[in-house]
Design an enzyme around this catalytic site. Structure first.
Site, mmCIF file in Angstrom:
data_model
loop_
_atom_site.group_PDB
_atom_site.id
_atom_site.type_symbol
_atom_site.label_atom_id
_atom_site.label_comp_id
_atom_site.label_asym_id
_atom_site.label_seq_id
_atom_site.Cartn_x
_atom_site.Cartn_y
_atom_site.Cartn_z
ATOM 1 N N SER A 23 0.868 -1.140 -0.075
ATOM 2 C CA SER A 23 0.098 -0.075 0.111
ATOM 3 C C SER A 23 0.820 1.466 0.010
ATOM 4 O O SER A 23 1.865 1.348 -0.872
ATOM 5 C CB SER A 23 -0.849 0.090 1.350
ATOM 6 O OG SER A 23 -1.965 0.839 1.082
ATOM 7 N N GLU A 78 -1.675 -3.577 -7.914
ATOM 8 C CA GLU A 78 -2.878 -3.824 -7.397
ATOM 9 C C GLU A 78 -3.367 -2.570 -6.826
ATOM 10 O O GLU A 78 -2.910 -1.401 -6.834
ATOM 11 C CB GLU A 78 -2.755 -4.792 -6.309
ATOM 12 C CG GLU A 78 -2.049 -4.153 -5.127
ATOM 13 C CD GLU A 78 -2.676 -3.378 -3.918
ATOM 14 O OE1 GLU A 78 -3.882 -3.560 -3.898
ATOM 15 O OE2 GLU A 78 -2.013 -2.412 -3.298
ATOM 16 N N HIS A 114 -4.982 -5.396 -1.474
ATOM 17 C CA HIS A 114 -5.542 -5.210 -0.065
ATOM 18 C C HIS A 114 -6.480 -6.438 0.229
ATOM 19 O O HIS A 114 -7.511 -6.314 0.368
ATOM 20 C CB HIS A 114 -6.510 -4.032 -0.111
ATOM 21 C CG HIS A 114 -5.409 -2.936 -0.075
ATOM 22 N ND1 HIS A 114 -4.723 -2.127 -1.262
ATOM 23 C CD2 HIS A 114 -5.260 -1.852 1.014
ATOM 24 C CE1 HIS A 114 -3.980 -1.374 -0.702
ATOM 25 N NE2 HIS A 114 -4.217 -1.022 0.482
#
Lengths: 314, 314
Positions: free
Chosen positions: A112, A214, A284
Site C-alpha cells: 500500500s 494492485e 488489499h
C-alpha cells in the site's frame, strides 16, 4: 518469549510507523506477539503509536523513525500500517541511510503506502525491498483464522521470504500465456501510489522489467485511466510483462452497462503490446504473497500456471 | 425556436459526447432547449446518445464525433457529459483538426473529463479552450432554480464568455494575498485528470503559469498526494500561482483526527513557495465560472478580492 531457546539466532524485526496513525495500541501489541510466536525477535519503535492528525506522528517524527530504524538495521523493518504519509517524506528521506541498512541485511517490508518507499528506494539507490504484509493489517487483527488473524499462506510466505528461503511464487493465471518466459526486474505495488511518483525524482526508471500492480476501492475506469497513463508515458511498453493483483472494493454503477474489470483488462490488452497477466495473489486482500521489489526475476507460464522465481539472496 | 428573429446571427453550438454515456435522452433534449432559449443555435451531434458500456459509443464512435465536430467548427463545441472516456482517445485524436476549428472560431467547452482534451490540445497545438459548464450537467437537469436547472451565475458567465465579452472573473479568497499580482498562462481543471496526463505526451509544459484545480469525491489526503506529486515533479514551483476551486463530496474518516482540507492546504503552503489561493468558484458544483485555458491572464488580489482578467479575444 523468554522461554524460547536460541533467541539470539532469531531474526530481529522492528515494527515502525512511517504512514497512517495506529488507532488501537492493542492491535499493535497483538501483531508483536504473533510475530514473536512466528519466530521473530520483535522490537516496537519508540514512535510507532505517535499521533498527529491522520498520521503516526508529524512529519519530523515519522522521518526520524524511518532513519532510526535504518540506523539500527534490524533483519526486518516492517511497517505497522499503510494509509497515507510517505509522500510527505520522500523529498526529505536520507536514502543512503536506508540503503546502508539494506547492505547490512535489512529487509524493508510492507504494501500500500509502502509502495512509495520501496520504489523511491529503488530509484535513488537501486536497493531492493519486499512487497509483503503490514504489521497490524496482517498480524494484528482479531478476525480470521490463521496466526495473523488471517489465513496461513500470508505468514508462511512472509517467513520463508524473510529467511531467504523463498525463491518462487506460483499463481494461477488466465489462459493465453502458455509458454511465456520473461526475465527482468520485478517492481510495482499499489497502482495509485505508483502513479503518484510519475514525473518526480522518486520514480524508478525500470526498463525490461516485470511490473506488478494492485489497488483497492478504485472503480475499473479509474484503474484503466492509471494504466493508460503508464501506457501513454511509455512505461508499459518498456516492460516484459505486467502482472495484475487484486482490484477489489469498488462499487458498481448503473452507468457501467457491462463495463467491468474484465472488459477493462481486455481494452488494455488491445492497446498495449505487453503481456498483461491476471491472478497474482496480492493486494488489499487477506492472502498475499511476499515479493522482492527491485530484484531480477523469471516469469514462466505453463498452461495457466505462472511462476515468479528469483535467485537465492544469500 | 423558429419564432425567434435573427436566428442566423446566433452563435452555433454543438452538443457532442466524447466521454461518458448519456443515460436519459430527455436530459439532453432539455439541455438543447435551454441553450436555445439562452440564445444559441443548437445542434445535437449524431452520436451524442450512442451507448457502449459506460461510454457514449465505442472509441471509434466518440473519436469520429470529435473530429466531425471539429470539421464543422461550430461557435461552441459543448460536451454533454464528463465521466470517463477521453483518456482512451488521446493517442488517436488528430489535434490539427481540433486546432483548425479553434482557428475558425470554435470554443471547446466543458470540465471534469474535458480537462484531458483541453490540456492535451494546449500541449499539442498551443490552442486555448474554455473550462466551463457541461451540456447535461449544467443545462439539462430538472432540479435547481435557474435556466440550467441551477443558479443564474453559471449560464450568465458562460454566455458572456462565449460572446467574447467576458474579460474577468472575480472571487473571494482567503486573507494573506493582498497585493498579489501575477501574469501567466491560465491552465488546469480536474486534478485527477490533470495528474493522469503527467509523464505522457499529452502533458502541457507550462512555466510561469497560473494553475487552477478542483476535484470531487477525493479525500483531502488524496488531493494532497496529487498536489505533492505536482510539487515533487517541479510543476508547482514553476507556476506564479495555484488557485484551488471546489473539493467536495468526500467523506470524513475516524482516522482523520483533525486532518481537513484546511490543514492540507496549510501543509502544501509550508512546502511549496508558490502562492496557493482558495475560493475560485468552479468544480463539480452548481455555480461555476467559465475560464479560458491556455490564455494569458492577470491575477490581481486586493485584500480578499481576487480577479482573473484576460484580454478581449476578438
Amino acid at each position: 518469549m523468554m522461554t524460547e531457546p536460541a533467541s539470539a539466532a532469531r531474526p530481529t524485526l522492528t515494527l515502525y510507523s512511517p504512514s497512517g496513525v495506529v488507532m488501537r495500541a492493542p492491535d499493535l501489541r497483538r501483531a508483536a506477539t504473533r510475530l514473536e510466536r512466528l519466530g521473530f525477535a520483535v522490537t516496537v519503535d519508540a514512535s510507532a503509536t505517535a499521533k498527529f492528525q491522520r498520521f503516526a506522528g508529524d512529519d519530523d517524527t515519522r522521518l526520524a523513525a524511518l532513519h532510526r530504524v535504518a540506523d539500527a538495521a534490524p533483519s526486518i523493518a516492517l511497517a505497522t500500517r499503510g494509509g497515507y504519509g510517505l509522500t510527505r517524506l520522500l523529498d526529505r528521506i536520507e536514502w543512503d541511510r536506508l540503503a546502508a541498512a539494506v547492505d547490512r541485511g535489512t529487509r524493508w517490508v510492507g504494501y500500500s503506502d509502502q509502495t512509495a518507499l520501496q520504489l523511491a528506494l529503488l530509484a535513488h539507490t537501486g536497493r531492493s525491498s519486499w512487497h509483503g504484509p503490514l504489521g497490524i493489517e496482517d498480524f494484528g487483527r482479531t478476525d480470521g483464522d490463521g496466526p495473523g488473524g488471517l489465513d496461513d499462506l500470508t505468514p508462511d510466505c512472509f517467513i520463508e521470504a524473510m529467511s531467504g528461503e523463498l525463491e518462487a511464487v506460483g499463481f494461477r493465471t488466465e489462459a493465453g500465456f502458455d509458454g511465456l518466459e520473461a526475465e527482468g526486474v520485478l517492481w510495482g505495488g499499489n497502482l495509485t501510489v505508483l502513479c503518484s511518483l510519475l514525473g518526480t525524482p522518486h520514480w524508478p526508471r525500470i526498463e525490461g522489467g516485470i511490473l506488478f500492480v494492485e489497488d483497492i476501492n478504485e472503480h475499473p475506469y479509474r484503474v484503466e485511466r492509471m494504466l493508460l497513463q503508464l501506457h501513454q508515458a511509455g512505461v508499459l511498453a518498456a516492460q516484459k510483462a505486467v502482472v495484475l493483483g487484486d482490484f477489489g472494493g469498488w462499487r458498481k454503477s448503473p452507468l457501467d452497462r457491462g463495463y467491468t474489470l474484465r472488459t477493462m483488462v481486455a481494452h488494455l490488452r488491445s492497446v498495449c503490446p505487453v503481456p498483461v497477466l491476471t491472478g497474482l495473489p496480492f493486494g488489499h486482500v487477506p492472502t498475499k504473497v511476499t515479493l522482492p521489489v527491485g530484484r531480477v526475476v523469471d516469469l514462466v507460464v505453463q498452461r495457466r500456471d505462472a511462476l515468479l522465481a528469483w535467485a537465492d539472496d544469500h
